[in-house]
Scaffold this active site. Structure first.
Site, PDB file in Angstrom:
ATOM      1  N   TYR A 160      -2.031 -59.417  -9.142  1.00 20.37           N
ATOM      2  CA  TYR A 160      -1.541 -60.041  -7.907  1.00 20.37           C
ATOM      3  C   TYR A 160      -2.006 -59.213  -6.710  1.00 20.37           C
ATOM      4  CZ  TYR A 160       1.487 -61.733  -4.217  1.00 20.37           C
ATOM      5  OH  TYR A 160       1.941 -62.248  -3.037  1.00 20.37           O
ATOM      6  N   GLU A 178      -2.886 -64.726  -0.189  1.00 20.32           N
ATOM      7  CA  GLU A 178      -2.440 -64.374  -1.521  1.00 20.32           C
ATOM      8  C   GLU A 178      -3.528 -64.744  -2.518  1.00 20.32           C
ATOM      9  OE1 GLU A 178       2.050 -64.919  -2.975  1.00 20.32           O
ATOM     10  OE2 GLU A 178       0.817 -66.666  -3.319  1.00 20.32           O
TER      11      GLU A 178
END
Ligand code: GDP
Ligand code: MN
Length: 385
Positions: free
Chosen positions: A108, A196
């Site tokens: 992530y 993101e």
């Protein structure tokens, strides 16, 4: 303003961040053709302004053009409901067909404007993928957060720290630190409030790649983002919010059943608090703004009454530039235009021409309860809802 994954990936590509090869399809046959060109396994991905697609059937891995066609048939034209959308979901108008990647590890990587450190914070975790929300809750120690100095930008030592935190092998450190620094540059130059990459993947071949991408652009900077502005897709926004925007009304749809009409953002927030403390819940945030005329006020009430959930309307106006008599006439106008949708209204009106405003409402055939204080408003709402 949110971007679609394929738009976000185009930006990443321009900033030298590797993404899988892919192409956008608006019809099942385009999806089949794209899969044919790529050959082998492909991933068909619903393009919507919401995450959580993987868990909701919006991501399909197939190994033939026929499979891609079928997946696209199921998706295009349907609504996708994920844990990030309301129960009505968001419409799928296109899919992204991408070469299948053999994933060894899902990481992530995110960047977000952080109010506490008053700047950008980089967020990274080795436990990326579709369960990142759960990781953040149950094992927050797995998530690294690095505040970036806005003057210095993302420093090389910080980029290396992220790479080591992510457990990247030595041969990927150089490549990944470039990705982090380029992503920071993309974040700043696109006026993003959030980017993101989840997952940032390590492939079987030992490469690093952005398998997903999300960009949220600061609405107040859209005026200077000419190229990004063209990427807007209002079909993904709630219909009422799009209509409100056209009238320059600040409206955000919420889940409750008390429609709120207020002038001023701060007063609107306070009104929502009062609604909640009365044990009810607001159906929306709505700030009419200062320079409203009868028509704009009428539009505001019509928006609120168009929401099926609304059982009662709470009006809280402080007449300044917007005079109370004008507002009252606007309310009467709205209900005349959609009498079937009229709902009881609790009205608090103070300031310029408040007496005239109250007279107009009490003499109209609107179902109104006039109140003086917010306490009385809360009481009336509790009774009605
Ligand atoms: P999201 O659920 O909306 O965040 O959609 P993502 O694009 O992140 O996809 C969800 C999940 O699908 C990823 O975490 C991966 O596990 C999987 N996925 C996406 N693309 C590929 C791919 O090319 N190959 C493989 N094996 N899995 C993929
Ligand atoms: Mn994702």
């Amino acid at each position: 303003m949110k971007l679609h994954e394929f738009q976000a990936k185009r930006i990443l590509s321009e900033y030298g961040i590797p993404v899988p090869q892919g192409s956008v399809a608006k019809t099942p046959s385009q999806a089949a053709a794209a899969a044919f060109d790529m050959g082998g396994t492909v991933v068909v991905k619903a393009q919507v302004h919401a995450g959580g697609r993987g868990k909701a059937g919006g991501i399909k891995i197939v190994d033939s053009p026929m499979g891609a066609q079928k997946a696209a048939e199921q998706m295009i034209g349907a609504n996708l409901v994920t844990f990030q959308t309301g129960p009505e979901g968001v419409p799928i108008e296109s899919v992204l067909v991408e070469e299948g990647v053999n994933i060894v590890n899902e990481l992530y990587l995110g960047m977000v404007i952080d109010g506490t450190s008053k700047g950008v914070v980089v967020i990274a975790s080795e436990a990326g993928g579709i369960d990142i929300e759960e990781v953040a809750k149950s094992s927050p120690e797995k998530i690294l957060q690095i505040p970036i100095d806005p003057v210095l930008g993302l420093q090389p030592f910080q980029a290396r720290k992220i790479a080591y935190w992510l457990g990247l092998s030595d041969d990927l450190v150089l490549k990944s630190t470039k990705i982090f620094q380029n992503l920071y540059r993309a974040f700043v130059e696109t006026d993003a409030s959030l980017v993101e990459i989840n997952p940032l993947v390590i492939t079987e071949g030992g490469d690093i790649l952005s398998a997903d991408a999300k960009f949220d652009i600061d609405d107040d900077a859209i005026f200077r983002q000419k190229i990004i502005r063209e990427m807007s897709d209002p079909a993904q926004d709630p219909v009422l919010e799009v209509e409100a925007k056209a009238f320059d009304i600040n409206y955000v749809k919420l889940d409750g059943n008390v429609g709120c009409i207020v002038n001023g953002a701060g007063l609107a927030m306070a009104t929502m608090d009062v609604t909640s403390s009365a044990g009810a819940s607001p159906a929306n945030f709505l700030d009419i703004g200062g320079g409203a005329d009868e028509k704009k006020v009428a539009k505001a009430l019509k928006l609120v009454l168009s929401d099926d959930k609304v059982k009662v309307v709470l009006v809280n106006l402080f007449g300044g530039i917007l005079r109370c008599d004008i507002a009252a006439k606007g309310f009467v106008m709205a209900v005349e235009e959609m009498p079937d949708r009229a709902r009881p209204m609790v009205v608090r009106m103070l300031g310029t021409n408040s007496d005239e405003g109250r007279d107009i409402l009490t003499q109209s055939n609107l179902n109104v309860i006039m109140v003086e204080t917010l306490g009385e408003a809360a009481e009336a709402i509790t009774k009605l809802s």
